[in-house]
Design a protein around this motif. Structure first.
Motif, PDB file in Angstrom:
ATOM      1  N   ASP A   1       0.850  -1.189   0.000  1.00 10.49           N
ATOM      2  CA  ASP A   1       0.000   0.000   0.000  1.00 10.49           C
ATOM      3  C   ASP A   1       0.888   1.242   0.000  1.00 10.49           C
ATOM      4  OD1 ASP A   1      -1.803   2.038   0.454  1.00 10.49           O
ATOM      5  OD2 ASP A   1      -3.010   0.884   1.878  1.00 10.49           O
ATOM      6  N   ARG A   2       0.963   1.909  -1.130  1.00 12.91           N
ATOM      7  CA  ARG A   2       1.844   3.073  -1.268  1.00 12.91           C
ATOM      8  C   ARG A   2       1.247   4.336  -0.655  1.00 12.91           C
ATOM      9  NH1 ARG A   2       6.778   0.960  -2.121  1.00 12.91           N
ATOM     10  NH2 ARG A   2       6.657  -0.709  -3.686  1.00 12.91           N
ATOM     11  N   THR A   3       0.011   4.258  -0.135  1.00 13.75           N
ATOM     12  CA  THR A   3      -0.533   5.420   0.585  1.00 13.75           C
ATOM     13  C   THR A   3      -0.022   5.476   2.019  1.00 13.75           C
ATOM     14  OG1 THR A   3      -2.525   4.343   1.471  1.00 13.75           O
ATOM     15  CG2 THR A   3      -2.637   5.191  -0.796  1.00 13.75           C
ATOM     16  N   LEU A   4       0.684   4.430   2.436  1.00 10.45           N
ATOM     17  CA  LEU A   4       1.227   4.357   3.790  1.00 10.45           C
ATOM     18  C   LEU A   4       2.714   4.691   3.779  1.00 10.45           C
ATOM     19  CD1 LEU A   4      -0.511   1.019   4.748  1.00 10.45           C
ATOM     20  CD2 LEU A   4      -1.044   3.247   5.730  1.00 10.45           C
ATOM     21  N   PRO A   5       3.260   5.069   4.917  1.00  8.86           N
ATOM     22  CA  PRO A   5       4.716   5.241   4.992  1.00  8.86           C
ATOM     23  C   PRO A   5       5.436   3.929   4.710  1.00  8.86           C
ATOM     24  CG  PRO A   5       3.609   6.207   6.898  1.00  8.86           C
ATOM     25  CD  PRO A   5       2.576   5.409   6.171  1.00  8.86           C
ATOM     26  N   GLU A   6       6.726   3.995   4.522  1.00  8.29           N
ATOM     27  CA  GLU A   6       7.533   2.792   4.291  1.00  8.29           C
ATOM     28  C   GLU A   6       7.704   2.030   5.601  1.00  8.29           C
ATOM     29  OE1 GLU A   6       9.032  -0.196   3.215  1.00  8.29           O
ATOM     30  OE2 GLU A   6       8.818   1.205   1.528  1.00  8.29           O
ATOM     31  N   TYR A   7       7.080   0.838   5.648  1.00 14.13           N
ATOM     32  CA  TYR A   7       7.080   0.067   6.879  1.00 14.13           C
ATOM     33  C   TYR A   7       7.952  -1.185   6.824  1.00 14.13           C
ATOM     34  CZ  TYR A   7       3.120   2.901   8.434  1.00 14.13           C
ATOM     35  OH  TYR A   7       2.311   3.945   8.825  1.00 14.13           O
ATOM     36  N   GLY A   8       8.558  -1.482   5.704  1.00 16.23           N
ATOM     37  CA  GLY A   8       9.439  -2.631   5.631  1.00 16.23           C
ATOM     38  C   GLY A   8       8.808  -3.885   5.060  1.00 16.23           C
ATOM     39  N   ASP A   9       7.484  -3.962   5.001  1.00 18.69           N
ATOM     40  CA  ASP A   9       6.812  -5.118   4.417  1.00 18.69           C
ATOM     41  C   ASP A   9       6.805  -5.010   2.896  1.00 18.69           C
ATOM     42  OD1 ASP A   9       3.868  -4.086   3.484  1.00 18.69           O
ATOM     43  OD2 ASP A   9       4.628  -2.944   5.178  1.00 18.69           O
ATOM     44  N   THR A  10       6.400  -6.090   2.231  1.00 22.57           N
ATOM     45  CA  THR A  10       6.265  -6.080   0.775  1.00 22.57           C
ATOM     46  C   THR A  10       4.831  -6.299   0.324  1.00 22.57           C
ATOM     47  OG1 THR A  10       6.871  -8.435   0.683  1.00 22.57           O
ATOM     48  CG2 THR A  10       8.642  -6.825   0.411  1.00 22.57           C
ATOM     49  N   GLY A  11       3.889  -6.210   1.239  1.00 19.56           N
ATOM     50  CA  GLY A  11       2.484  -6.393   0.898  1.00 19.56           C
ATOM     51  C   GLY A  11       1.773  -7.205   1.965  1.00 19.56           C
ATOM     52  N   VAL A  12       0.632  -7.769   1.591  1.00 18.23           N
ATOM     53  CA  VAL A  12      -0.207  -8.554   2.498  1.00 18.23           C
ATOM     54  C   VAL A  12      -0.543  -9.877   1.835  1.00 18.23           C
ATOM     55  CG1 VAL A  12      -2.493  -8.682   3.593  1.00 18.23           C
ATOM     56  CG2 VAL A  12      -1.193  -6.551   3.669  1.00 18.23           C
ATOM     57  N   LEU A  13      -0.544 -10.955   2.615  1.00 15.08           N
ATOM     58  CA  LEU A  13      -0.958 -12.272   2.153  1.00 15.08           C
ATOM     59  C   LEU A  13      -2.244 -12.673   2.866  1.00 15.08           C
ATOM     60  CD1 LEU A  13       2.546 -13.983   2.192  1.00 15.08           C
ATOM     61  CD2 LEU A  13       1.255 -13.269   0.172  1.00 15.08           C
ATOM     62  N   LEU A  14      -3.247 -13.047   2.096  1.00 16.87           N
ATOM     63  CA  LEU A  14      -4.568 -13.396   2.616  1.00 16.87           C
ATOM     64  C   LEU A  14      -4.790 -14.894   2.427  1.00 16.87           C
ATOM     65  CD1 LEU A  14      -6.444 -10.397   0.998  1.00 16.87           C
ATOM     66  CD2 LEU A  14      -5.746 -10.594   3.385  1.00 16.87           C
ATOM     67  N   LEU A  15      -5.205 -15.542   3.493  1.00 16.81           N
ATOM     68  CA  LEU A  15      -5.288 -17.009   3.512  1.00 16.81           C
ATOM     69  C   LEU A  15      -6.682 -17.464   3.892  1.00 16.81           C
ATOM     70  CD1 LEU A  15      -2.754 -19.465   5.104  1.00 16.81           C
ATOM     71  CD2 LEU A  15      -5.132 -19.533   5.858  1.00 16.81           C
ATOM     72  N   THR A  16      -7.161 -18.479   3.176  1.00 17.66           N
ATOM     73  CA  THR A  16      -8.353 -19.214   3.585  1.00 17.66           C
ATOM     74  C   THR A  16      -8.054 -20.690   3.484  1.00 17.66           C
ATOM     75  OG1 THR A  16      -9.261 -19.033   1.332  1.00 17.66           O
ATOM     76  CG2 THR A  16     -10.051 -17.456   2.968  1.00 17.66           C
ATOM     77  N   ALA A  17      -8.658 -21.474   4.360  1.00 13.99           N
ATOM     78  CA  ALA A  17      -8.451 -22.928   4.362  1.00 13.99           C
ATOM     79  C   ALA A  17      -9.496 -23.543   5.268  1.00 13.99           C
ATOM     80  CB  ALA A  17      -7.044 -23.282   4.840  1.00 13.99           C
ATOM     81  N   GLU A  18      -9.476 -24.860   5.357  1.00 15.94           N
ATOM     82  CA  GLU A  18     -10.351 -25.575   6.283  1.00 15.94           C
ATOM     83  C   GLU A  18      -9.506 -26.572   7.065  1.00 15.94           C
ATOM     84  OE1 GLU A  18     -11.314 -25.613   2.755  1.00 15.94           O
ATOM     85  OE2 GLU A  18     -12.215 -23.671   3.276  1.00 15.94           O
ATOM     86  N   ARG A  19      -9.918 -26.818   8.293  1.00 12.40           N
ATOM     87  CA  ARG A  19      -9.306 -27.920   9.051  1.00 12.40           C
ATOM     88  C   ARG A  19      -9.847 -29.219   8.464  1.00 12.40           C
ATOM     89  NH1 ARG A  19      -9.811 -29.454  15.534  1.00 12.40           N
ATOM     90  NH2 ARG A  19      -8.572 -31.374  15.355  1.00 12.40           N
ATOM     91  N   PRO A  20      -8.998 -30.188   8.215  1.00  9.18           N
ATOM     92  CA  PRO A  20      -9.481 -31.444   7.622  1.00  9.18           C
ATOM     93  C   PRO A  20     -10.585 -32.084   8.455  1.00  9.18           C
ATOM     94  CG  PRO A  20      -7.093 -31.377   7.558  1.00  9.18           C
ATOM     95  CD  PRO A  20      -7.537 -30.198   8.380  1.00  9.18           C
ATOM     96  N   ALA A  21     -11.599 -32.610   7.785  1.00  9.98           N
ATOM     97  CA  ALA A  21     -12.689 -33.283   8.484  1.00  9.98           C
ATOM     98  C   ALA A  21     -12.177 -34.573   9.090  1.00  9.98           C
ATOM     99  CB  ALA A  21     -13.824 -33.572   7.507  1.00  9.98           C
ATOM    100  N   ALA A  22     -12.765 -34.932  10.225  1.00 12.95           N
ATOM    101  CA  ALA A  22     -12.332 -36.167  10.891  1.00 12.95           C
ATOM    102  C   ALA A  22     -12.637 -37.358  10.000  1.00 12.95           C
ATOM    103  CB  ALA A  22     -13.072 -36.305  12.221  1.00 12.95           C
TER     104      ALA A  22
END
Length: 256
Positions: free
Chosen positions: A235-256
């Motif tokens: 996000d270039r609207t923010l100051p330089e914070y050292g990160d390279t972006g954001v990673l978004l994760l979705t998943a499920e816990r395996p069913a028994a």
């Protein structure tokens, strides 16, 4: 959110979660740096998370958890679109005070644009943010307090990578996150990409574990099914914070 500037060069000592005084988390500075206005990064996270909650009818989820809730209200707002009860699990005394105050006395005006966007994307939300947040229960505690299989959905935003420099401890936190949901339960998370240890304002250096998509896949692939990871550009609207972006994760816990 963990959009915060990097700390000083490495000292050679790997700091773990217990090495930081989270009770002294600088809530006011954190909010000022991250959440007093709606940034493109927030918009991207909210769009992603709202799409997950739209899979469920209003009230379809009995109970969900926000692990390491901090003072960030929008994940709690979004959860109310589908959950009858939301546990905001938070170890920091300062963050707990802020959350309890917001729930008791109404949200700061700066959160209103966040809620308006959440509601536009999650029609199951009530018209008023206070009504949505009435489903939230603030719980003082850590990942160690999670009882496996308790929740239908677990959410974690900018937490596991922002509390330790030890990749093993990062992995253990993610493992507790996965097992917090019942078999078949849903997992929803956001991570700062490659963020180094950091400061907020002029305060102390807080430990962080830089992670990328490969690291997340190494941790979550053997523990989940349906793993999906997407990235948001820095996000270039923010100051330089050292990160390279954001990673978004979705998943499920395996069913028994």
């Amino acid at each position: 959110m963990g959009r915060i500037p990097p700390g000083p060069p490495e000292t050679g000592r790997v700091r773990r979660n217990r090495d930081a005084d989270w009770n002294d988390w600088p809530v006011a500075d954190y909010l000022a740096e991250n959440y007093r206005r709606l940034h493109p990064c927030d918009i991207g996270v909210i769009h992603h998370h709202a799409a997950v909650y739209r899979r469920f009818a209003p009230g379809a989820l009995s109970r969900t958890v926000e692990l390491g809730a901090g003072p960030n209200l929008y994940p709690l707002m979004l959860a109310a679109a589908a959950s009858r009860g939301v546990d905001a699990l938070e170890p920091s005394a300062a963050s707990v005070r802020y959350l309890c105050g917001q729930l008791a006395h109404g949200v700061d005006d700066s959160w209103r644009p966040f809620y308006a966007l959440c509601r536009s994307l999650a029609p199951g939300l009530p018209a008023d943010s206070a009504e949505a947040l009435r489903r939230v229960r603030v719980v003082r505690g850590t990942a160690d307090d999670l009882v496996p299989g308790t929740y239908d959905l677990a959410s974690m935003n900018f937490v596991a990578e922002s509390v330790t420099e030890d990749f093993g401890e990062f992995t253990a936190l993610c493992d507790a996150f996965v097992h917090a949901v019942r078999p078949g339960g849903t997992l929803l998370a956001a991570f700062m990409e490659r963020m180094p240890s950091y400061r907020i304002g002029t305060g102390p250096v807080w430990p962080a574990c830089p992670v990328d998509e490969a690291a997340l896949r190494a941790v979550f692939t053997p523990r989940t099914t349906g793993l999906r990871i997407v990235g948001l550009a820095k996000d270039r609207t923010l100051p330089e914070y050292g990160d390279t972006g954001v990673l978004l994760l979705t998943a499920e816990r395996p069913a028994a």
